[in-house]
Design an enzyme around this catalytic site. Sequence first.
Site, short mmCIF file in Angstrom:
data_model
loop_
_atom_site.label_atom_id
_atom_site.label_comp_id
_atom_site.label_asym_id
_atom_site.label_seq_id
_atom_site.Cartn_x
_atom_site.Cartn_y
_atom_site.Cartn_z
CG HIS A 114 1.60 -4.05 2.05
ND1 HIS A 114 2.21 -4.30 3.26
CD2 HIS A 114 0.47 -3.37 2.30
CE1 HIS A 114 1.45 -3.78 4.21
NE2 HIS A 114 0.40 -3.20 3.66
CG ASP A 166 -5.57 1.30 -0.27
OD1 ASP A 166 -6.58 1.22 0.45
OD2 ASP A 166 -4.51 1.83 0.09
N1 CMC Z 1 4.21 -0.06 -8.60
C1 CMC Z 1 5.37 -0.26 -9.21
N2 CMC Z 1 6.50 -0.64 -8.60
C2 CMC Z 1 6.43 -0.81 -7.28
C3 CMC Z 1 5.23 -0.61 -6.56
C4 CMC Z 1 4.11 -0.21 -7.27
N3 CMC Z 1 2.95 0.02 -6.66
N4 CMC Z 1 5.45 -0.85 -5.25
C5 CMC Z 1 6.73 -1.18 -5.13
N5 CMC Z 1 7.32 -1.17 -6.36
C6 CMC Z 1 8.73 -1.45 -6.64
C7 CMC Z 1 9.58 -0.22 -6.39
O1 CMC Z 1 9.66 0.60 -7.52
C8 CMC Z 1 10.88 -0.84 -5.99
O2 CMC Z 1 11.51 -1.31 -7.16
P1 CMC Z 1 13.13 -1.26 -7.31
O3 CMC Z 1 13.61 -2.18 -6.24
O4 CMC Z 1 13.34 -1.70 -8.70
O5 CMC Z 1 13.51 0.18 -7.07
C9 CMC Z 1 10.47 -2.07 -5.17
O6 CMC Z 1 9.18 -2.43 -5.68
C10 CMC Z 1 10.35 -1.81 -3.69
O7 CMC Z 1 9.48 -0.72 -3.50
P2 CMC Z 1 9.52 0.30 -2.29
O8 CMC Z 1 8.78 1.54 -2.64
O9 CMC Z 1 10.91 0.42 -1.79
O10 CMC Z 1 8.67 -0.51 -1.22
P3 CMC Z 1 8.21 0.04 0.15
O11 CMC Z 1 8.05 -1.13 1.02
O12 CMC Z 1 9.05 1.16 0.61
O13 CMC Z 1 6.78 0.69 -0.21
C11 CMC Z 1 4.54 0.98 -0.71
C12 CMC Z 1 5.57 0.07 -0.05
C13 CMC Z 1 3.14 0.51 -0.32
C14 CMC Z 1 4.70 2.42 -0.21
C15 CMC Z 1 4.72 0.92 -2.23
O14 CMC Z 1 4.51 -0.40 -2.69
C16 CMC Z 1 3.81 1.89 -2.97
O15 CMC Z 1 4.12 3.07 -3.09
N6 CMC Z 1 2.64 1.37 -3.51
C17 CMC Z 1 1.70 2.22 -4.18
C18 CMC Z 1 0.85 2.99 -3.17
C19 CMC Z 1 -0.15 2.09 -2.48
O16 CMC Z 1 -0.86 1.33 -3.09
N7 CMC Z 1 -0.22 2.25 -1.15
C20 CMC Z 1 -1.17 1.49 -0.31
C21 CMC Z 1 -0.46 0.60 0.63
S1 CMC Z 1 -1.54 -0.58 1.45
C22 CMC Z 1 -2.57 0.37 2.43
C23 CMC Z 1 -1.87 1.21 3.43
O17 CMC Z 1 -0.89 0.79 4.04
O18 CMC Z 1 -2.32 2.32 3.66
#
Ligand code: CMC
Length: 381
Positions: free
Chosen positions: A264, A318
């Site tokens: 998140h 989720d």
């Molecule tokens: N699985 C594996 N690695 C992850 C995940 C994950 N679900 N989430 C973040 N990471 C890692 C990512 O690979 C990155 O690693 P590195 O620094 O080594 O490259 C680091 O954590 C930071 O991730 P990010 O994508 O830059 O984080 P963000 O704040 O931009 O994205 C997020 C947040 C929710 C989009 C992301 O965690 C994600 O894609 N999660 C899976 C989809 C999901 O469950 N979404 C629902 C979010 S909650 C409900 C809503 O808001 O609608």
Amino acid sequence: MADKPEYIPGLAGVPAARSSVCLIDGSVGKLQYRGYPIEQLAEQCTYEETAHLLLFGELPTREQLETFEQELATRRKLKFRIVDVLKQLPESGHPMDALTAAVAGFGMFYPGDHVADLEFRRLSAVRLVAKLPTVVAAWHRIRRGDDPIPPRPDLGHAANFLYMLEGEEPDELAAKVMDVALTLHAEHSMNASTFTARVTASTLADPYAAVASAIGSLAGPLHGGANERVLAMLRTIDGSSPEAVRRWAEDRLARKEKIMGFGHRVYKVKDPRAVILQGLATQLFERYGATPIYDLAVELERQMSELVGHKGIAPNVDFYSGIVYEKLGIPVDLFTPVFAIARVSGWLAHLLEQLQDNRIFRPSQIWVGEADRTVPPIDAR
Ligand code: CMC
């Protein structure tokens, strides 16, 4: 010359508004709507009370609640021409697209002079909260060739939604769980769909356009669309042993693939909503029988905590919501529309706040292209 402004991808951490709607401290898993902890709201208030709090700033008195509940109940029905719009859509389409289309259409059926008219604003907000569940349930029935079930004004917001899906009145536990799930999803500060709603509202477009654009934003797999994908993902995992689950998680992480339902932008610990949803899931299993996929989810959470917990990647809302919805009999592709049914009150709270002190959103950009080019004749390109 002034320093170039710094570019922050995803506007991470950049304040986009002054707001008193929702407070989050992601480092400790704190979530409050207008200063009230989510745990207390989930336990003590209905979705209707929560929606009143979000839209009008305060929890309702008993009398205010009765009036609000009645107003919502009487505004649940859809105009037959909106049902006709739904009937024109391809039944194979995603329910989020049907919802966007219907809500965009509301603007034509309920035109107002201007959002400056406070009564138009209030009425549009109440209409949207009241009618979204009816649209989702009606679409679900229309796409399989059944007639929509008219809403029942004697049922609460959550119970009526479940009733309109199959025509069966839910028991008290199912209605309560649905109600709490709606409360948990009602608001979450400046997420992508809320920002979208505020941007559209800032142009003084009507609330139907603002909510339609927010629904489009919520549909994406990185936002609301993740809940559908969690169940699909869990079904691909070999859950025969903890080692098999770990291998699956390690492989996926090694391939740098996101694991749905984890991570998140704001929370660096387990999302407090996931904690509450997990409790609801347990209550449902006690009443209606266990679901093996839940045990698998708990094991995956344990393995992920060992593998990436130290990076602040923990279950988000989720992760358990789909398991709860499935147990309530909600089809998988309605999970994100259910999110929208709940979140509409948060979007509207932000829209009302934006309009109180509006300035149109108009961010800048950092130019990375070529400049001052001369158009060559077509044969010389
Ligand atoms: N699985 C594996 N690695 C992850 C995940 C994950 N679900 N989430 C973040 N990471 C890692 C990512 O690979 C990155 O690693 P590195 O620094 O080594 O490259 C680091 O954590 C930071 O991730 P990010 O994508 O830059 O984080 P963000 O704040 O931009 O994205 C997020 C947040 C929710 C989009 C992301 O965690 C994600 O894609 N999660 C899976 C989809 C999901 O469950 N979404 C629902 C979010 S909650 C409900 C809503 O808001 O609608």
